[in-house]
Design a protein around this motif. Structure first.
Motif, PDB file in Angstrom:
ATOM      1  N   GLY A  54      26.585  38.038  60.828  1.00 38.35           N
ATOM      2  CA  GLY A  54      26.409  36.846  60.005  1.00 38.35           C
ATOM      3  C   GLY A  54      26.449  37.124  58.520  1.00 38.35           C
ATOM      4  O   GLY A  54      26.330  36.194  57.722  1.00 38.35           O
ATOM      5  N   THR A  55      26.625  38.389  58.131  1.00 41.39           N
ATOM      6  CA  THR A  55      26.678  38.740  56.709  1.00 41.39           C
ATOM      7  C   THR A  55      27.996  39.427  56.380  1.00 41.39           C
ATOM      8  O   THR A  55      28.733  39.884  57.269  1.00 41.39           O
ATOM      9  N   PHE A  56      28.256  39.525  55.069  1.00 38.70           N
ATOM     10  CA  PHE A  56      29.474  40.140  54.564  1.00 38.70           C
ATOM     11  C   PHE A  56      29.125  41.185  53.506  1.00 38.70           C
ATOM     12  O   PHE A  56      28.083  41.090  52.847  1.00 38.70           O
ATOM     13  N   THR A  57      30.023  42.157  53.351  1.00 41.22           N
ATOM     14  CA  THR A  57      29.889  43.159  52.299  1.00 41.22           C
ATOM     15  C   THR A  57      31.121  43.114  51.414  1.00 41.22           C
ATOM     16  O   THR A  57      32.252  43.095  51.915  1.00 41.22           O
ATOM     17  N   ASP A  58      30.915  43.092  50.102  1.00 41.37           N
ATOM     18  CA  ASP A  58      32.025  43.101  49.156  1.00 41.37           C
ATOM     19  C   ASP A  58      32.633  44.499  49.119  1.00 41.37           C
ATOM     20  O   ASP A  58      32.013  45.453  48.661  1.00 41.37           O
ATOM     21  N   VAL A  59      33.878  44.619  49.637  1.00 37.52           N
ATOM     22  CA  VAL A  59      34.550  45.923  49.706  1.00 37.52           C
ATOM     23  C   VAL A  59      35.791  45.947  48.821  1.00 37.52           C
ATOM     24  O   VAL A  59      36.684  46.772  49.007  1.00 37.52           O
ATOM     25  N   THR A  60      35.832  45.053  47.850  1.00 40.98           N
ATOM     26  CA  THR A  60      37.012  44.913  46.998  1.00 40.98           C
ATOM     27  C   THR A  60      37.407  46.233  46.348  1.00 40.98           C
ATOM     28  O   THR A  60      38.588  46.618  46.360  1.00 40.98           O
ATOM     29  N   LYS A  61      36.431  46.917  45.778  1.00 46.29           N
ATOM     30  CA  LYS A  61      36.717  48.138  45.028  1.00 46.29           C
ATOM     31  C   LYS A  61      37.257  49.233  45.934  1.00 46.29           C
ATOM     32  O   LYS A  61      38.280  49.869  45.620  1.00 46.29           O
ATOM     33  N   THR A  62      36.609  49.476  47.071  1.00 49.39           N
ATOM     34  CA  THR A  62      37.067  50.542  47.964  1.00 49.39           C
ATOM     35  C   THR A  62      38.381  50.184  48.638  1.00 49.39           C
ATOM     36  O   THR A  62      39.213  51.064  48.907  1.00 49.39           O
ATOM     37  N   ALA A  63      38.587  48.906  48.914  1.00 54.33           N
ATOM     38  CA  ALA A  63      39.840  48.483  49.558  1.00 54.33           C
ATOM     39  C   ALA A  63      41.001  48.419  48.580  1.00 54.33           C
ATOM     40  O   ALA A  63      42.164  48.431  48.995  1.00 54.33           O
ATOM     41  N   ARG A  64      40.712  48.323  47.294  1.00 55.21           N
ATOM     42  CA  ARG A  64      41.717  48.308  46.222  1.00 55.21           C
ATOM     43  C   ARG A  64      42.615  47.060  46.285  1.00 55.21           C
ATOM     44  O   ARG A  64      43.832  47.149  46.221  1.00 55.21           O
ATOM     45  N   VAL A  65      41.964  45.897  46.402  1.00 56.40           N
ATOM     46  CA  VAL A  65      42.709  44.636  46.432  1.00 56.40           C
ATOM     47  C   VAL A  65      42.177  43.647  45.393  1.00 56.40           C
ATOM     48  O   VAL A  65      42.360  42.441  45.527  1.00 56.40           O
ATOM     49  N   GLY A  66      41.563  44.157  44.320  1.00 57.09           N
ATOM     50  CA  GLY A  66      40.915  43.298  43.333  1.00 57.09           C
ATOM     51  C   GLY A  66      41.838  42.834  42.231  1.00 57.09           C
ATOM     52  O   GLY A  66      41.577  43.096  41.041  1.00 57.09           O
ATOM     53  N   PHE A  67      42.905  42.137  42.593  1.00 55.52           N
ATOM     54  CA  PHE A  67      43.804  41.584  41.565  1.00 55.52           C
ATOM     55  C   PHE A  67      43.007  40.795  40.540  1.00 55.52           C
ATOM     56  O   PHE A  67      42.118  40.005  40.876  1.00 55.52           O
ATOM     57  N   CYS A  68      43.354  40.985  39.264  1.00 52.44           N
ATOM     58  CA  CYS A  68      42.645  40.322  38.181  1.00 52.44           C
ATOM     59  C   CYS A  68      43.673  39.594  37.312  1.00 52.44           C
ATOM     60  O   CYS A  68      44.478  40.223  36.628  1.00 52.44           O
ATOM     61  N   GLY A  69      43.666  38.283  37.359  1.00 50.97           N
ATOM     62  CA  GLY A  69      44.618  37.488  36.593  1.00 50.97           C
ATOM     63  C   GLY A  69      44.394  36.020  36.897  1.00 50.97           C
ATOM     64  O   GLY A  69      43.288  35.596  37.224  1.00 50.97           O
ATOM     65  N   TRP A  70      45.458  35.248  36.797  1.00 47.42           N
ATOM     66  CA  TRP A  70      45.364  33.814  37.053  1.00 47.42           C
ATOM     67  C   TRP A  70      45.850  33.568  38.472  1.00 47.42           C
ATOM     68  O   TRP A  70      46.922  33.014  38.716  1.00 47.42           O
ATOM     69  N   GLY A  71      45.025  34.036  39.415  1.00 49.42           N
ATOM     70  CA  GLY A  71      45.386  33.986  40.826  1.00 49.42           C
ATOM     71  C   GLY A  71      45.438  32.567  41.356  1.00 49.42           C
ATOM     72  O   GLY A  71      44.719  31.675  40.901  1.00 49.42           O
ATOM     73  N   MET A  72      46.282  32.365  42.372  1.00 50.98           N
ATOM     74  CA  MET A  72      46.433  31.052  42.999  1.00 50.98           C
ATOM     75  C   MET A  72      46.152  31.125  44.502  1.00 50.98           C
ATOM     76  O   MET A  72      45.158  30.615  44.973  1.00 50.98           O
ATOM     77  N   GLY A  73      47.027  31.771  45.263  1.00 52.34           N
ATOM     78  CA  GLY A  73      46.889  31.756  46.716  1.00 52.34           C
ATOM     79  C   GLY A  73      46.958  33.130  47.328  1.00 52.34           C
ATOM     80  O   GLY A  73      47.280  34.121  46.666  1.00 52.34           O
ATOM     81  N   ALA A  74      46.672  33.190  48.640  1.00 54.47           N
ATOM     82  CA  ALA A  74      46.759  34.440  49.395  1.00 54.47           C
ATOM     83  C   ALA A  74      46.925  34.118  50.867  1.00 54.47           C
ATOM     84  O   ALA A  74      46.497  33.057  51.348  1.00 54.47           O
ATOM     85  N   THR A  75      47.554  35.046  51.585  1.00 53.69           N
ATOM     86  CA  THR A  75      47.662  34.919  53.040  1.00 53.69           C
ATOM     87  C   THR A  75      47.928  36.286  53.646  1.00 53.69           C
ATOM     88  O   THR A  75      48.584  37.144  53.045  1.00 53.69           O
ATOM     89  N   TRP A  76      47.388  36.488  54.851  1.00 51.57           N
ATOM     90  CA  TRP A  76      47.566  37.737  55.587  1.00 51.57           C
ATOM     91  C   TRP A  76      48.818  37.676  56.448  1.00 51.57           C
ATOM     92  O   TRP A  76      49.113  36.642  57.056  1.00 51.57           O
ATOM     93  N   GLY A  77      49.548  38.794  56.525  1.00 49.53           N
ATOM     94  CA  GLY A  77      50.721  38.874  57.381  1.00 49.53           C
ATOM     95  C   GLY A  77      51.148  40.319  57.586  1.00 49.53           C
ATOM     96  O   GLY A  77      51.309  41.058  56.612  1.00 49.53           O
ATOM     97  N   ASP A  78      51.343  40.716  58.830  1.00 41.14           N
ATOM     98  CA  ASP A  78      51.733  42.096  59.152  1.00 41.14           C
ATOM     99  C   ASP A  78      53.254  42.219  59.032  1.00 41.14           C
ATOM    100  O   ASP A  78      53.979  42.154  60.014  1.00 41.14           O
ATOM    101  N   TYR A  79      53.725  42.436  57.813  1.00 39.63           N
ATOM    102  CA  TYR A  79      55.171  42.376  57.574  1.00 39.63           C
ATOM    103  C   TYR A  79      55.924  43.580  58.130  1.00 39.63           C
ATOM    104  O   TYR A  79      57.134  43.516  58.359  1.00 39.63           O
ATOM    105  N   ASP A  80      55.228  44.712  58.353  1.00 35.91           N
ATOM    106  CA  ASP A  80      55.913  45.901  58.874  1.00 35.91           C
ATOM    107  C   ASP A  80      55.583  46.179  60.339  1.00 35.91           C
ATOM    108  O   ASP A  80      55.963  47.232  60.876  1.00 35.91           O
ATOM    109  N   ASN A  81      54.889  45.242  61.004  1.00 38.36           N
ATOM    110  CA  ASN A  81      54.600  45.332  62.436  1.00 38.36           C
ATOM    111  C   ASN A  81      53.916  46.633  62.848  1.00 38.36           C
ATOM    112  O   ASN A  81      54.164  47.165  63.931  1.00 38.36           O
TER     113      ASN A  81
END
Length: 591
Positions: free
Chosen positions: A139-166
């Protein structure tokens, strides 16, 4: 006396006409002798009385409880003071996905760091970069942005997950004002930014929605990106025209030329080639905000529906040869309004999919019912008023939206998040907040607004933007996350939905795209059947769970679960499946 709708349309038309002449959105102050324009929430004579819907006594006794802080999610959108520039106001969204494949859905939230005058370093110091919250399974979450290295910083709009390389690990695309960012999932809890390597760099523009789908049925995921406007920063001088400018040109999309859309065809080697013009889906005259890959004619090829602001919406039918046919007008869905979000679902259980579109104030949201069985060809009819979804939306500016069965009765309900694009007159640095809406699907007589009886959150006012659903706590009912402009994001836990029965279906393909986006799932209980197409709903700048959720009412067993796999059309069938569980169906090699 003008009806409520007539007064609203008169006001909206006046705004557009003046905005066209001046290049901005202008509201004149009325003199004492003139009748004041309609203001949202005002009750006047006219169609309102004829379309009012009284909530029946059998409405669901279910509430949504805000648990954001309790769940450990610390997200605040935007820092500083907005400067009336449209890229500051349009975002942002969120995406649910199990990036670490532990069976619990994680949450990625996109942020707009602040005004365009802010630097990215200032955004980092302010803490308004994108965030990845890992689901702990309790029921809880942990902020893993830094370790995962996905912390885009800008004027973000959208996002979506997709396994593009299967490779079995969901990757992540982020859209923003100015750029695209692609993160490859390394499978060890970290990501590598591969935008340039994949061929997605160098595309400068105002990018909004993103949707993964295998449009050419070659077994890997392609990517469609919507472009909004070709924005140029403007000086918003409120006295330049000699009028009282309540909403300056810098926040009016009519002040700017449209941006084209992008279609990235997956080359199968980790790279993409942009083919939108060649395929006929660049939509150069549309100011696009959302797009949905959905097989509306059920011929085995993903079609594309695009929601455009102050321009015609677009429906592109997939010809199956790498190109698309524009059927926007013949299918009666080229509606010139201000469309933001898209919901896709079979609300009436007849086996085909309908479209719901959110719009700007005074325009009514649209509910396109699919007449393919009735007419024998692909044709839609806007029946928002008939089913209780039109008149009620006149006061609102709608954004994120989706069909989801929140009370597990077997009928998809509807959520809409709202928030104005108009500035507060007395405090122009702030946008006008509004309430979100929850609609209960009662069946043949349509939808009823149950917001007032579904939790205290629906009494609150926010400037809503993106929204997405998932059963994050795996208790059998669907929960919500909403991104609100200029304030905290909100996690809403469904309390009571799991009292009725349910079944969740996760898919994994072997011969097509690994995530099985585009697959059909059909669940049959007695004489009742439900269908969903995986990945068809795009909400607004957001992505819902890819796990198909079916409410079953009182049923303890599902008679049949049938999967039609994407790219090859092969069918896989399970019988006598016990309810109240999540099942994983892996494509059988014997098919």
């Amino acid at each position: 006396m003008l009806s409520r709708r007539q007064r609203k349309l008169f006001m909206a038309t006046g705004i557009v006409l003046v905005g066209t002449l001046s290049g901005g959105l202008v509201v004149w102050r009325m003199t004492e002798t003139e009748e004041a324009p309609y203001r949202p929430g005002e009750r006047v004579e006219g169609v309102e009385a004829r379309l009012v819907r009284t909530l029946p006594a059998d409405y669901p006794r279910i509430t949504f409880v805000e648990v954001t802080h309790l769940a450990g999610i610390d997200f605040r959108h935007f820092s500083g003071q907005r400067t009336s520039q449209i890229p500051e106001d349009m975002g942002s969204g969120a995406a649910w996905g199990d990036y670490d494949r532990d069976g619990w859905e994680d949450l990625y939230v996109v942020n707009t760091i602040g005004p365009l005058t802010m630097t990215r370093d200032e955004g980092r110091k302010a803490g308004t970069c994108n965030r990845l919250f890992r689901n702990n399974g309790d029921g809880t979450f942990t902020d893993v942005t830094k370790t995962a290295r996905v912390g885009f910083c800008g004027w973000g709009m959208g996002a979506t997950w997709g396994d593009y390389d299967n490779d079995g690990w969901p990757d992540l695309i982020v859209t923003a004002f100015g750029e695209l960012v692609l993160y490859h999932n390394n499978g060890d809890g970290t990501f590598t930014e591969v935008t340039q390597r994949a061929g997605l760099s160098g595309f400068e523009g105002f990018w909004t929605g993103a949707s993964w789908g295998d449009y050419d049925n070659d077994g890997d995921l392609d990517l469609y990106i919507t472009g909004y406007v070709r924005y140029v920063p403007m000086e918003n001088d409120p006295t330049a025209l000699g009028f009282d400018i309540e909403n300056p040109p810098g926040i009016n999309p009519s002040s700017f030329e449209p941006e084209r859309n992008l279609l990235f065809r997956n080359n199968g080697d980790g790279t993409f080639t942009e083919v939108a013009s060649r395929a006929g889906v660049a939509n150069p005259m549309g100011k696009s905000l959302s797009a949905a890959w959905v097989d509306l004619d059920q011929d085995g090829w993903l079609d594309l529906y695009v929601a455009n602001d102050v321009s015609d919406n677009a429906f592109f039918r997939n010809r199956g040869d790498g190109t698309f046919e524009d059927l926007s007008y013949p299918a009666l869905v080229a509606d010139y309004r201000s469309s933001m979000g898209i919901a896709v679902g079979d609300w009436d259980g007849d086996g085909d999919l309908e479209l719901f579109l959110t719009h700007w104030v005074a325009q009514e949201n649209a509910f396109y019912t699919n007449l393919i069985r009735e007419e024998g060809k692909l044709l839609f009819r806007d029946e928002a008023d008939r089913y209780g979804l039109g008149q009620i939306s006149l006061d609102y500016v709608g954004w994120g939206t989706f069909f989801f069965d929140y009370n597990n009765d077997g009928r998809p309900d509807l959520f809409v998040t709202n928030g104005s694009t108009l500035q507060q007159r007395d405090r122009p640095q702030l946008l006008v907040p509004q309430k979100d809406l929850l609609f209960w699907n009662r069946g043949a007589d349509g939808f009823y607004d149950v917001s007032a009886v579904s939790g205290s959150y629906f009494d609150s006012l926010f400037v809503g933007r993106g929204a997405a659903f998932a059963d994050y706590d795996r208790d059998g009912d669907l929960d919500l996350f909403v991104v609100n402009h200029g304030t905290r994001g909100v996690l809403l836990r469904n309390e009571g939905g799991s009292q009725q029965s349910w079944l969740q279906v996760a898919l994994e393909s072997r011969s097509c795209n690994r995530m099985a986006l585009g697959a059909w799932v059909r669940v049959v209980v007695g004489n009742s059947a439900q269908v969903q197409q995986i990945g068809a709903q795009s909400s607004y700048l957001s992505q819902n769970s890819y796990v198909a959720h079916f409410g079953l009412g009182e049923a303890a067993v599902v008679d049949t679960v049938e999967v039609i796999w994407p790219c090859n059309g092969k069918r896989q069938r399970l019988e006598h499946v016990p309810a109240r569980q999540r099942i994983l169906i892996v494509e059988s090699p014997a098919l």
